[in-house]
Write a protein that holds these residues in place. Structure first.
Motif, PDB file in Angstrom:
ATOM      1  N   GLY A 135      30.432 -41.100 -57.075  1.00 17.99           N
ATOM      2  CA  GLY A 135      29.497 -40.739 -56.245  1.00 17.99           C
ATOM      3  C   GLY A 135      28.249 -41.545 -56.448  1.00 17.99           C
ATOM      4  O   GLY A 135      27.424 -41.520 -55.561  1.00 17.99           O
ATOM      5  N   HIS A 136      28.254 -42.345 -57.587  1.00 20.86           N
ATOM      6  CA  HIS A 136      27.113 -43.199 -57.996  1.00 20.86           C
ATOM      7  C   HIS A 136      27.046 -44.459 -56.968  1.00 20.86           C
ATOM      8  O   HIS A 136      28.201 -44.797 -56.710  1.00 20.86           O
ATOM      9  CB  HIS A 136      27.214 -43.314 -59.413  1.00 20.86           C
ATOM     10  CG  HIS A 136      26.585 -42.238 -60.089  1.00 20.86           C
ATOM     11  ND1 HIS A 136      25.258 -41.976 -60.291  1.00 20.86           N
ATOM     12  CD2 HIS A 136      27.487 -41.345 -60.941  1.00 20.86           C
ATOM     13  CE1 HIS A 136      25.380 -40.963 -61.267  1.00 20.86           C
ATOM     14  NE2 HIS A 136      26.518 -40.423 -61.461  1.00 20.86           N
ATOM     15  N   ALA A 137      25.983 -44.909 -56.893  1.00 18.31           N
ATOM     16  CA  ALA A 137      25.616 -46.252 -56.207  1.00 18.31           C
ATOM     17  C   ALA A 137      26.360 -47.217 -56.885  1.00 18.31           C
ATOM     18  O   ALA A 137      26.442 -47.426 -58.071  1.00 18.31           O
ATOM     19  CB  ALA A 137      24.020 -46.688 -55.924  1.00 18.31           C
ATOM     20  N   CYS A 138      26.909 -48.383 -56.278  1.00 19.01           N
ATOM     21  CA  CYS A 138      27.534 -49.491 -56.877  1.00 19.01           C
ATOM     22  C   CYS A 138      26.798 -50.248 -57.868  1.00 19.01           C
ATOM     23  O   CYS A 138      27.116 -51.023 -58.594  1.00 19.01           O
ATOM     24  CB  CYS A 138      28.466 -50.271 -55.841  1.00 19.01           C
ATOM     25  SG  CYS A 138      27.227 -51.281 -54.745  1.00 19.01           S
ATOM     26  N   GLY A 139      25.394 -50.541 -57.085  1.00 21.85           N
ATOM     27  CA  GLY A 139      24.551 -51.300 -57.767  1.00 21.85           C
ATOM     28  C   GLY A 139      24.821 -52.748 -57.842  1.00 21.85           C
ATOM     29  O   GLY A 139      23.877 -53.566 -58.389  1.00 21.85           O
ATOM     30  N   HIS A 140      25.768 -53.211 -56.797  1.00 20.10           N
ATOM     31  CA  HIS A 140      25.527 -54.749 -56.757  1.00 20.10           C
ATOM     32  C   HIS A 140      25.747 -54.980 -55.177  1.00 20.10           C
ATOM     33  O   HIS A 140      25.398 -56.154 -54.764  1.00 20.10           O
ATOM     34  CB  HIS A 140      27.271 -54.853 -56.986  1.00 20.10           C
ATOM     35  CG  HIS A 140      27.503 -54.694 -58.308  1.00 20.10           C
ATOM     36  ND1 HIS A 140      26.905 -55.274 -59.302  1.00 20.10           N
ATOM     37  CD2 HIS A 140      28.547 -53.729 -59.040  1.00 20.10           C
ATOM     38  CE1 HIS A 140      27.320 -55.021 -60.648  1.00 20.10           C
ATOM     39  NE2 HIS A 140      28.301 -53.936 -60.045  1.00 20.10           N
ATOM     40  N   CYS A 141      25.577 -54.218 -54.379  1.00 19.39           N
ATOM     41  CA  CYS A 141      25.393 -54.399 -52.760  1.00 19.39           C
ATOM     42  C   CYS A 141      24.199 -54.743 -52.523  1.00 19.39           C
ATOM     43  O   CYS A 141      22.945 -54.668 -53.315  1.00 19.39           O
ATOM     44  CB  CYS A 141      26.018 -53.416 -51.967  1.00 19.39           C
ATOM     45  SG  CYS A 141      24.833 -51.948 -52.025  1.00 19.39           S
ATOM     46  N   GLU A 142      23.671 -55.374 -51.291  1.00 21.61           N
ATOM     47  CA  GLU A 142      22.319 -55.925 -50.940  1.00 21.61           C
ATOM     48  C   GLU A 142      21.277 -54.735 -51.054  1.00 21.61           C
ATOM     49  O   GLU A 142      20.190 -54.866 -51.603  1.00 21.61           O
ATOM     50  CB  GLU A 142      22.468 -56.528 -49.497  1.00 21.61           C
ATOM     51  CG  GLU A 142      20.969 -56.959 -49.244  1.00 21.61           C
ATOM     52  CD  GLU A 142      21.130 -57.727 -47.936  1.00 21.61           C
ATOM     53  OE1 GLU A 142      20.465 -58.974 -47.856  1.00 21.61           O
ATOM     54  OE2 GLU A 142      21.593 -57.226 -46.963  1.00 21.61           O
ATOM     55  N   PRO A 143      21.723 -53.322 -50.514  1.00 23.42           N
ATOM     56  CA  PRO A 143      20.789 -52.269 -50.687  1.00 23.42           C
ATOM     57  C   PRO A 143      20.336 -51.987 -52.058  1.00 23.42           C
ATOM     58  O   PRO A 143      19.274 -51.451 -52.194  1.00 23.42           O
ATOM     59  CB  PRO A 143      21.253 -51.276 -49.955  1.00 23.42           C
ATOM     60  CG  PRO A 143      22.289 -51.916 -48.775  1.00 23.42           C
ATOM     61  CD  PRO A 143      22.825 -53.277 -49.392  1.00 23.42           C
ATOM     62  N   CYS A 144      21.402 -52.052 -52.945  1.00 20.93           N
ATOM     63  CA  CYS A 144      21.196 -51.628 -54.293  1.00 20.93           C
ATOM     64  C   CYS A 144      20.320 -52.630 -55.088  1.00 20.93           C
ATOM     65  O   CYS A 144      19.544 -52.168 -55.716  1.00 20.93           O
ATOM     66  CB  CYS A 144      22.413 -51.476 -54.830  1.00 20.93           C
ATOM     67  SG  CYS A 144      23.413 -50.136 -54.731  1.00 20.93           S
TER      68      CYS A 144
END
Length: 348
Positions: free
Chosen positions: A54-63
């Motif tokens: 459920g956590h954000a990936c941390g690598h995509c553009e929005p992150c």
């Protein structure tokens, strides 16, 4: 970071998926990690590819935008004073000749309204984090209420509060409330095995809230605690006005501002001190100031149960207005006078 005692709540939030309501209100004592949970939820909602947990990936553009502090679809609404401390500005300095506000101002909500009136920059999801919700006065809360009643499409509001009863009933009714309680003994024991000794020493004063204890320790809580006990433990009625003046200067000092120690925190400590006095009078045990049993026992012996209960209730009312005092000095004088009368056995 999701703290272990909040993991079940995180799982429930993740499972809601697209059924998440447009407004949530995280309610519970300070020091549990409600803000961190709100940040994690915002990160998940804005992420293009959340992980299996459920956590954000941390690598995509929005992150990457969010991590850099520049995500245009994430709006954080906090008191100006907190924002200054967070940005490592001098918390005691004046901004534009005026002290930084400890309230969430109406101008901030107007700026939020303007930001939400334009199309989102990335997809359709936008998130507003507002903490603490009780830092809004009536005018500010009514301005926010309009947004909650007619929310922009795709916008999720997450409000965080340690004093939900001070919020407008209409604000509470527009949000789905999520309640958080004190970690159980097993969770506290696991925390204590890794915690700094200074934080463990502050756990009782923090009401058994691990993060509150950590913040106290990091912000010089031992010195704040020592001064509070020294001042309040030996207070005489004739010294009330003098001490109110000293406490006013204390709360405006660089040290107190940097530690996030203001009138709300001081009023909370006062109420906890009187709670321990009442507990002793009723034959109970100390919860917040166990190391001061001797001082408290001497004071409790001069205090009736009725006076202790009345003072506790009066301090509860003072706490409700502690974020919006008309005059800091007058509130301090009122608070200390009520306490001094209670210890002396008088009522009024």
């Amino acid at each position: 970071m999701i703290h272990p005692w909040l993991q079940p709540t995180w799982t429930r939030l993740v499972e809601l998926g697209e059924r998440l309501p447009h407004a949530l209100l995280f309610v519970g004592p300070a020091g549990l990690g409600k803000r961190a949970l709100a940040e994690a939820l915002a990160a998940r909602l804005l992420c293009d590819a959340p992980r299996a947990d459920g956590h954000a990936c941390g690598h995509c553009e929005p992150c990457l935008w969010r991590i850099s502090g520049n995500h245009p679809d994430l709006q954080r609404v906090v008191p100006e004073a907190e924002a200054l401390v967070a940005s490592e500005a001098d918390g005691a300095a004046e901004a534009g000749g005026k002290a930084a506000s400890t309230q969430i101002r109406i101008d901030q909500i107007r700026e939020l309204q303007a930001a939400l009136s334009v199309t989102g920059h990335h997809g359709t999801r936008r998130v507003v984090l507002l903490d603490p919700a009780e830092a809004m006065n009536g005018v500010t809360a009514n301005a926010l209420l309009k947004l909650l009643e007619e929310p922009p499409e795709g916008c999720v509001f997450v409000l965080v509060s340690s004093s939900p009863r001070t919020l407008l009933p209409t604000i509470r009714s527009r949000c789905q409330q999520w309640h958080f309680g004190r970690p159980d003994e097993a969770a506290l024991a696991r925390w204590a095995t890794h915690a700094d000794p200074g934080a463990r020493a502050m756990l009782a004063l923090g009401g058994g809230m691990p993060l509150a204890a950590e913040r106290l320790a990091e912000g010089g809580g031992a010195a704040l605690h020592a001064r509070f006990v020294r001042d309040i433990g030996g207070l005489q009625p004739a010294e009330v006005l003098r001490l109110a003046g000293q406490w006013e200067a204390w709360l405006r000092s660089k040290e107190a501002l940097a530690a996030g120690f203001g009138l709300p925190e001081l009023a909370d400590w006062m109420q906890r001190w009187v709670s321990d006095l009442a507990a002793l009078r009723l034959g109970g045990r100390l919860r917040f100031f166990p190391a001061q049993e001797g001082v408290l026992a001497a004071l409790a012996s001069r205090m009736s149960v009725a006076a202790a209960s009345a003072c506790y209730n009066e301090l509860a009312q003072i706490r409700k207005v502690s974020r919006h005092p008309l005059s800091l000095r007058l509130v301090l004088e009122d608070m200390l006078m009520r306490y001094a009368r209670a210890v002396a056995g008088a009522r009024g």
